[in-house]
Design an enzyme around this catalytic site. Structure first.
Site, PDB file in Angstrom:
ATOM      1  N   PHE A 125       0.974  -1.271  -0.204  1.00 37.61           N
ATOM      2  CA  PHE A 125       0.072   0.082  -0.017  1.00 37.61           C
ATOM      3  C   PHE A 125       0.795   1.102  -0.053  1.00 37.61           C
ATOM      4  CE2 PHE A 125      -3.257  -2.859   2.422  1.00 37.61           C
ATOM      5  CZ  PHE A 125      -4.216  -2.533   1.338  1.00 37.61           C
ATOM      6  N   THR A 180      -1.938  -6.798  -7.122  1.00 33.69           N
ATOM      7  CA  THR A 180      -1.880  -5.632  -6.149  1.00 33.69           C
ATOM      8  C   THR A 180      -2.485  -5.663  -4.822  1.00 33.69           C
ATOM      9  OG1 THR A 180      -4.122  -4.787  -6.416  1.00 33.69           O
ATOM     10  CG2 THR A 180      -2.716  -4.138  -8.051  1.00 33.69           C
ATOM     11  N   ASP A 181      -2.078  -5.038  -3.999  1.00 33.14           N
ATOM     12  CA  ASP A 181      -2.949  -5.173  -2.678  1.00 33.14           C
ATOM     13  C   ASP A 181      -4.463  -4.706  -2.768  1.00 33.14           C
ATOM     14  OD1 ASP A 181      -3.545  -5.740  -0.207  1.00 33.14           O
ATOM     15  OD2 ASP A 181      -2.091  -5.205   0.931  1.00 33.14           O
ATOM     16  N   TYR A 182      -5.090  -4.848  -1.986  1.00 31.81           N
ATOM     17  CA  TYR A 182      -6.615  -4.616  -2.022  1.00 31.81           C
ATOM     18  C   TYR A 182      -6.774  -2.962  -2.254  1.00 31.81           C
ATOM     19  CZ  TYR A 182     -11.298  -5.898   0.104  1.00 31.81           C
ATOM     20  OH  TYR A 182     -12.651  -5.851   0.336  1.00 31.81           O
TER      21      TYR A 182
END
Ligand code: NOJ
Length: 752
Positions: free
Chosen positions: A261, A292-294
């Site tokens: 992030f 990707t992250d969330y």
């Protein structure tokens, strides 16, 4: 294989089928890699742009929520070929339902990946990763990952978002719980063990999961320890300290990698071409997939790096992101960007190839339902093998911080014949909180509480339980009962610490002492004059100065998972001798953070006789408990340390040997640690760097000679020119029981 796929794929086009048949006929002559390439080439040639973007999209199911937004539309999107991957979808029945939609109702029938955060177990929960790292036992850690994969894959999961290998030197950061502590050497060894454990030798084995190393990069170093905050560090620090575990995971053939992030070097990691292409692909030759992250693609707008979501999606793809987790930004905008020439179809194909490659390796094209077997699900979940390992791993994770005498005799272990125990604290009779942060689908009803564990381990003892107080809040109304119990018992055993939600994601704390009135409760117990054992059960190193000064026996047990109560009862009784060693420094107070053993010396190293040296006025420089520290119920004596040479050349090994003797009266395990120091470099070097460790078991009176080899490769670092190499000169080598308790020798690296 391909024919099987054809049978299961209703809507595959004739042309694709022809290509497959041709390929199937010729596959005897081609290597597995060529077969894979041909299969994927052929599939990609059939895909529309929308279908490609669908494969680059990952959405959460409604099953559980691990982030801020939800997408209710995922089933419809799967049906339309717009969503090729799902996470947080569980159970054979549910995942079969989704897989059927993908395989039977979409044009090309491409199976779904099922991702899930299987971090330290799936339903049977093992200790939190930080705890398990304190075992320094990579064989055991690998087994934990293997079993977690076995259990999760039995419930239809194909892909775990694990291991998290972010180095953290800041216990305010809640996610320190998920990593392996502060040291790059140890964390790299653990990263490899976890990747190998999850993936096994063969991803298509239905008992393994594809792993996902995260979070690339340096997510564990947010300013002031606040989750998601900016990361700002030199490239040298990044490369020497934070980068190695990601690289180690790549070397262990990790199937996927997750972006972080945070920003690094001024650029959000999800848009960093440097991280995701130059480092990962060009330098490390990484072949796996990047997710990707969330929602971290649209978050680049808040970072102030993307103008809008379309721009964010372009930045991500151009940086090297293959799959968008939960942002739906690729889904919404990538087609338009393609039409405008902001991205190319070649880039799309590259990303899709990696996604399909993972599905291929997992064997999903051969049989999309291979992970979906109800009988296996029933048989594997909570099986004896899981439950036994949950106990073993929990016992190995416990760190004995202090064990002094109370009125002449050591408090621990407790005699099995002890008449009565006052058991006190919010974790004493609690099931859920022992599961710790990120406990997947952990079954709390199966957790053995400390109370149950003690009742079983001490059948002839009166166990007098009183909670005393809650985790948080000011209510002291339970103190009286706890006090009354303590006053009429032989010993007070306290289970204090954090709730599982007080560490982990979005759970940073600025005060890392015991929350609520727990410390007051400890003080009251100590004031009774009874011997007190404090078990600190938390997801992070805590500040424990009062406890350290006033309580004779302290165990740091972390959050130990399903068998927590059994494990600590075994340790309290001495059935198991604790052998854990800290992998993250325990500060005396928050003001010392960041504090870690491998610091630099400075030009004014601390000198007690000189006020103008590097120090605090109000607290010593040293930590409360250093990296590598942990006691045992027995004692170990180090002697006769030797190096076989005074000088070594490049590539020539130095052999370091040392005797270790069990000088106590019970069997024990010791983690022998080796550190080096480069005395003078083209850039300054840390006072110590871990370069080896060995865990050995010794019977009472037994002595062993332990040998380490050190070579110039182990002495490499990023020089003034940012070249990764060793420099000739003088070195020290240390061997010891912790980073602060060592013997030392000198040697010289010559040549070049
Ligand atoms: C956000 C977390 O940072 C990441 O580690 C996790 O894998 C995803 N959410 C999915 O739950």
């Amino acid at each position: 294989m391909i024919m099987k796929t054809l049978r299961k794929t209703l809507w595959v086009s004739l042309a694709l089928g022809m290509a497959f048949v041709f390929f199937a006929c010729s596959q005897q002559q081609t290597s597995p890699n060529t077969q894979k390439k041909q299969f994927i080439d052929s599939l990609i040639s059939e895909m529309t742009v929308e279908e490609k973007i669908g494969q680059m999209t990952l959405l959460t199911s409604g099953w559980s929520q691990t982030g801020p937004t939800m997408n209710d539309n995922y089933m419809e999107m799967i049906r339309k070929g717009q969503c090729g991957n799902v996470f947080n979808a569980l159970t054979v029945d549910y995942n079969r339902k989704l897989q059927k939609i993908a395989v039977e109702e979409t044009r090309l029938g491409i199976p779904l990946l099922f991702g899930y955060d299987v971090i330290h177990g799936f339903k049977t929960i093992f200790p939190i990763p930080l705890a398990e790292s304190c075992s320094w036992d990579t064989t055991m850690i690998r087994k934990t990952a293997r079993l977690a994969s076995k259990e999760a894959s039995a419930s239809g999961v194909t892909w775990t978002f694990n291991p998290m290998v972010d180095i953290s030197r800041d216990p305010r950061w809640g996610r320190i719980a998920e990593g392996a502590g502060e040291d790059p050497f140890l964390a790299s060894a653990i990263a490899k063990a976890k990747v190998k454990g999850h993936q096994g030798g063969d991803l298509s084995d239905s008992q393994t999961l594809a792993a996902c190393v995260k979070h690339m990069a340096a997510y564990g170093a947010p300013i002031a320890g606040r989750d998601y905050n900016t990361v700002d560090m030199s490239k040298r620090r990044f490369k020497e300290v934070y980068m190695p575990p990601y690289k180690a995971a790549v070397e262990a053939d990790v199937a996927s990698m997750m972006t972080s992030f945070n920003e690094l070097f001024g650029i959000p990691a999800t848009g960093s071409h440097y991280l995701l292409t130059e480092l990962l692909r060009d330098q490390w030759n990484y072949k796996g997939m990047v997710v990707t992250d969330y929602t971290s693609i649209p978050e680049m707008i808040d970072h102030g790096y993307a103008r809008d979501e379309k721009h964010a999606a372009e930045l991500a793809l151009n940086a090297g992101v293959d799959m968008d987790m939960q942002g739906a930004s690729y889904h919404e905008y990538l087609k338009k960007s393609l039409e405008e020439g902001k991205v190319t179809e070649k880039q799309l194909n590259k990303a899709v190839r990696r996604v399909l490659g993972m599905k291929y390796d997992l064997g999903l094209f051969e049989d999309p339902y291979r992970y979906l077997d109800n009988e296996r699900e029933d048989r594997i979940i909570h099986s004896q093998e899981m439950m036994e390992h949950a106990l073993e791993s929990a016992k190995e994770s416990v760190v004995l911080l202090k064990n002094d005498a109370h009125r002449g005799s050591k408090v621990l272990p407790l005699s099995k014949d002890i008449g009565s125990i006052a058991l006190v604290g919010p974790l004493a009779d609690n099931q859920r909180e022992h599961l710790g942060a990120w406990h997947a689908s952990g079954t709390d009803s199966l957790v053995t509480t400390v109370r149950k564990g003690l009742e079983k381990e001490f059948p002839n003892t009166a166990i007098r339980y009183a909670q005393g107080c809650d985790f948080t809040g000011n209510d002291k109304s339970g103190f009286d009962q706890a006090l009354a119990n303590a006053q009429r018992s032989d010993v007070v055993v306290m289970a204090v610490g954090e709730k599982h939600t007080q560490s982990g994601e979005a759970a940073s704390r600025s005060d890392i002492g015991l929350p609520g009135v727990q410390l007051d409760l400890v003080k009251e117990m100590v004031a009774t004059g009874k011997p007190v054992v404090v078990m600190v059960m938390a997801g992070r190193p805590m500040t424990l100065p009062w406890i350290d000064e006033n309580v004779p026996a302290i165990l740091n047990t972390w959050h130990l998972g399903t068998r927590a109560g059994d494990a600590v009862a075994d340790i309290l009784s001495g059935q198991t001798n604790p052998s854990g060693k800290l992998t993250s420094t325990f500060p005396r107070n928050v003001g010392q953070i960041p504090i870690y053993y491998s610091h630099k010396k400075t030009g004014r190293p601390y000198d007690p006789n000189d006020g103008y040296t590097s120090r605090y006025l109000d607290v010593p420089n040293s930590p409360l408990y250093p990296f590598g520290y942990g006691l045992s119920y027995t004692t170990f004596e180090y002697s006769n340390m030797q190096v076989d040479k005074e000088k070594i050349g490049f590539g020539e090994p130095l052999t370091v040997t040392v005797n270790i003797k069990n000088t106590g009266d019970r069997k024990g395990e010791e983690v022998v640690q080796l550190y080096t120091r480069d005395m003078v470099g083209s850039v300054t070097r840390p006072v110590k760097e871990l370069k080896g460790f060995r865990k050995i078991a010794l019977e009472p009176g037994q002595e062993r000679r332990v040998q380490f080899n050190v070579s110039s490769d182990d002495l490499r670092f990023y020089t003034a020119d940012m070249e990764y190499q060793a420099e000739p000169g003088k070195f020290k080598v240390f061997v010891g029981t912790s980073s602060a308790d060592v013997m030392e020798k000198s040697f010289e690296l010559v040549g070049k």
